[in-house]
Write a protein that holds these residues in place. Structure first.
Motif, PDB file in Angstrom:
ATOM      1  N   GLY A  91     -11.912  11.515  -0.902  1.00 57.26           N
ATOM      2  CA  GLY A  91     -11.834  11.574  -2.357  1.00 57.26           C
ATOM      3  C   GLY A  91     -10.858  10.565  -2.920  1.00 57.26           C
ATOM      4  N   ILE A  92      -9.723  10.399  -2.259  1.00 55.58           N
ATOM      5  CA  ILE A  92      -8.678   9.506  -2.768  1.00 55.58           C
ATOM      6  C   ILE A  92      -9.157   8.064  -2.832  1.00 55.58           C
ATOM      7  N   TYR A  93      -9.833   7.601  -1.776  1.00 56.64           N
ATOM      8  CA  TYR A  93     -10.202   6.186  -1.688  1.00 56.64           C
ATOM      9  C   TYR A  93     -11.659   5.915  -2.047  1.00 56.64           C
ATOM     10  N   GLY A  94     -12.348   6.930  -2.546  1.00 53.60           N
ATOM     11  CA  GLY A  94     -13.766   6.757  -2.839  1.00 53.60           C
ATOM     12  C   GLY A  94     -14.069   5.629  -3.807  1.00 53.60           C
ATOM     13  N   ALA A  95     -13.191   5.439  -4.811  1.00 51.88           N
ATOM     14  CA  ALA A  95     -13.454   4.420  -5.827  1.00 51.88           C
ATOM     15  C   ALA A  95     -13.157   3.010  -5.331  1.00 51.88           C
ATOM     16  N   VAL A  96     -12.157   2.857  -4.457  1.00 57.11           N
ATOM     17  CA  VAL A  96     -11.782   1.514  -3.995  1.00 57.11           C
ATOM     18  C   VAL A  96     -12.475   1.130  -2.690  1.00 57.11           C
ATOM     19  N   LEU A  97     -13.001   2.125  -1.973  1.00 59.45           N
ATOM     20  CA  LEU A  97     -13.793   1.876  -0.772  1.00 59.45           C
ATOM     21  C   LEU A  97     -15.116   2.642  -0.908  1.00 59.45           C
ATOM     22  N   PRO A  98     -15.971   2.193  -1.823  1.00 59.79           N
ATOM     23  CA  PRO A  98     -17.223   2.915  -2.081  1.00 59.79           C
ATOM     24  C   PRO A  98     -18.253   2.658  -0.983  1.00 59.79           C
ATOM     25  N   ASN A 130      -1.753   3.080  -0.665  1.00 61.82           N
ATOM     26  CA  ASN A 130      -2.195   3.671  -1.919  1.00 61.82           C
ATOM     27  C   ASN A 130      -3.367   2.849  -2.456  1.00 61.82           C
ATOM     28  N   LEU A 131      -3.873   3.232  -3.605  1.00 61.98           N
ATOM     29  CA  LEU A 131      -5.056   2.556  -4.137  1.00 61.98           C
ATOM     30  C   LEU A 131      -4.785   1.074  -4.410  1.00 61.98           C
ATOM     31  N   LYS A 132      -3.597   0.776  -4.920  1.00 59.27           N
ATOM     32  CA  LYS A 132      -3.241  -0.624  -5.195  1.00 59.27           C
ATOM     33  C   LYS A 132      -3.183  -1.419  -3.901  1.00 59.27           C
ATOM     34  N   ASP A 133      -2.619  -0.818  -2.842  1.00 60.64           N
ATOM     35  CA  ASP A 133      -2.554  -1.502  -1.548  1.00 60.64           C
ATOM     36  C   ASP A 133      -3.951  -1.881  -1.064  1.00 60.64           C
ATOM     37  N   VAL A 134      -4.873  -0.918  -1.144  1.00 62.71           N
ATOM     38  CA  VAL A 134      -6.238  -1.169  -0.671  1.00 62.71           C
ATOM     39  C   VAL A 134      -6.900  -2.263  -1.490  1.00 62.71           C
ATOM     40  N   MET A 135      -6.742  -2.210  -2.802  1.00 57.86           N
ATOM     41  CA  MET A 135      -7.355  -3.224  -3.657  1.00 57.86           C
ATOM     42  C   MET A 135      -6.787  -4.610  -3.362  1.00 57.86           C
ATOM     43  N   GLU A 136      -5.472  -4.682  -3.122  1.00 61.48           N
ATOM     44  CA  GLU A 136      -4.851  -5.977  -2.854  1.00 61.48           C
ATOM     45  C   GLU A 136      -5.266  -6.527  -1.493  1.00 61.48           C
ATOM     46  N   LEU A 137      -5.426  -5.645  -0.503  1.00 54.44           N
ATOM     47  CA  LEU A 137      -5.897  -6.107   0.798  1.00 54.44           C
ATOM     48  C   LEU A 137      -7.340  -6.597   0.719  1.00 54.44           C
ATOM     49  N   LYS A 207       2.098  -7.036   2.847  1.00 58.80           N
ATOM     50  CA  LYS A 207       1.581  -5.676   2.645  1.00 58.80           C
ATOM     51  C   LYS A 207       1.900  -4.798   3.853  1.00 58.80           C
ATOM     52  N   PHE A 208       1.652  -5.319   5.056  1.00 57.22           N
ATOM     53  CA  PHE A 208       1.910  -4.505   6.235  1.00 57.22           C
ATOM     54  C   PHE A 208       3.402  -4.396   6.543  1.00 57.22           C
ATOM     55  N   ALA A 209       4.187  -5.384   6.131  1.00 58.24           N
ATOM     56  CA  ALA A 209       5.635  -5.255   6.300  1.00 58.24           C
ATOM     57  C   ALA A 209       6.155  -4.105   5.428  1.00 58.24           C
ATOM     58  N   ARG A 210       5.629  -3.985   4.228  1.00 60.36           N
ATOM     59  CA  ARG A 210       6.058  -2.898   3.328  1.00 60.36           C
ATOM     60  C   ARG A 210       5.550  -1.546   3.818  1.00 60.36           C
TER      61      ARG A 210
END
Length: 222
Positions: A91-98, A130-137, A207-210
């Motif tokens: 549910g959390i990542y459904g919108a950014v990983l459809p 988080n959602l921003k992390d996924v979108m940026e990757l 991103k992965f360092a953070r």
């Protein structure tokens, strides 16, 4: 991300459709405020996973799709993470990983595509993204449409070191070492970075360092 990138990412999740995995080598981490020669968070690029399989006598057999197993350490962490029972990664990542993100991948059953996407959501939760992390990757992956040249990778390395030093200061060396260790917990993640040759990309490194620093602070990286 191009259709070829999506297909390669999907195929990397199936042992029967990727080359023999290689143990990533750990380059010497950079000293803070220094210019090391290798800041990559990945090993050398893996070999191309596509191979001809047709003959004149008979049509090629359909590939056997078998999802790569979740590493035991990662699986154990999923079991310990009680928050996943209340806040499902699906549910959390459904919108950014459809599910539609693999629509352009050819010759793969729709149910298999769904399994791949759903496991990618679980993997996003595994690293605490988080959602921003996924979108940026995803944006970083989409920005690279061709394999980077050695010159381009060198430029990425220089930028990554500059940004690591600026953000982590004297702890830049440890931050990069933690990022490498964090990624290597899941060989599937290593394979994805190898396949896309993005382990030197400054956005990916940072991103992965953070995420690794966050995991260490939460006691999930030791």
């Amino acid at each position: 991300m191009t259709p070829d990138d999506l297909e390669a990412l999907a195929l990397r999740m199936y042992p029967s459709m990727r080359p023999e995995a290689t143990e990533p080598t750990a380059p010497t981490p950079p000293e803070p405020q220094a210019q090391p020669t290798e800041p990559s968070t990945e090993s050398a690029p893996a070999a191309d996973s596509k191979a001809a399989a047709t003959t004149d006598e008979a049509p090629a057999e359909a590939p056997a799709y078998e999802l790569a197993p979740v590493p035991p350490e990662v699986l154990a962490e999923r079991v310990r993470d009680h928050s996943r029972r209340r806040y499902s990664p699906q549910g959390i990542y459904g919108a950014v990983l459809p599910h539609s993100m693999l629509d352009d991948v050819q010759d793969m059953p729709s149910e298999v595509k769904a399994m791949v996407v759903e496991e990618l959501r679980e993997m996003a939760a595994d690293v605490g993204a988080n959602l921003k992390d996924v979108m940026e990757l995803r944006a970083a992956m989409s920005s690279v449409t061709e394999p980077p040249t050695n010159e381009q990778r060198g430029g990425w390395q220089d930028e990554a070191i500059t940004r690591l030093n600026a953000e982590f200061g004297r702890k830049a060396t440890q931050a990069l070492a933690d990022a490498k260790k964090f990624i290597r917990r899941d060989p599937r993640l290593v394979a994805m970075l190898n396949n896309n040759q993005l382990g030197d990309h400054p956005d990916v490194v940072m991103k992965f360092a953070r995420l690794a620093a966050q995991a260490r602070a939460n006691g999930k990286l030791k």
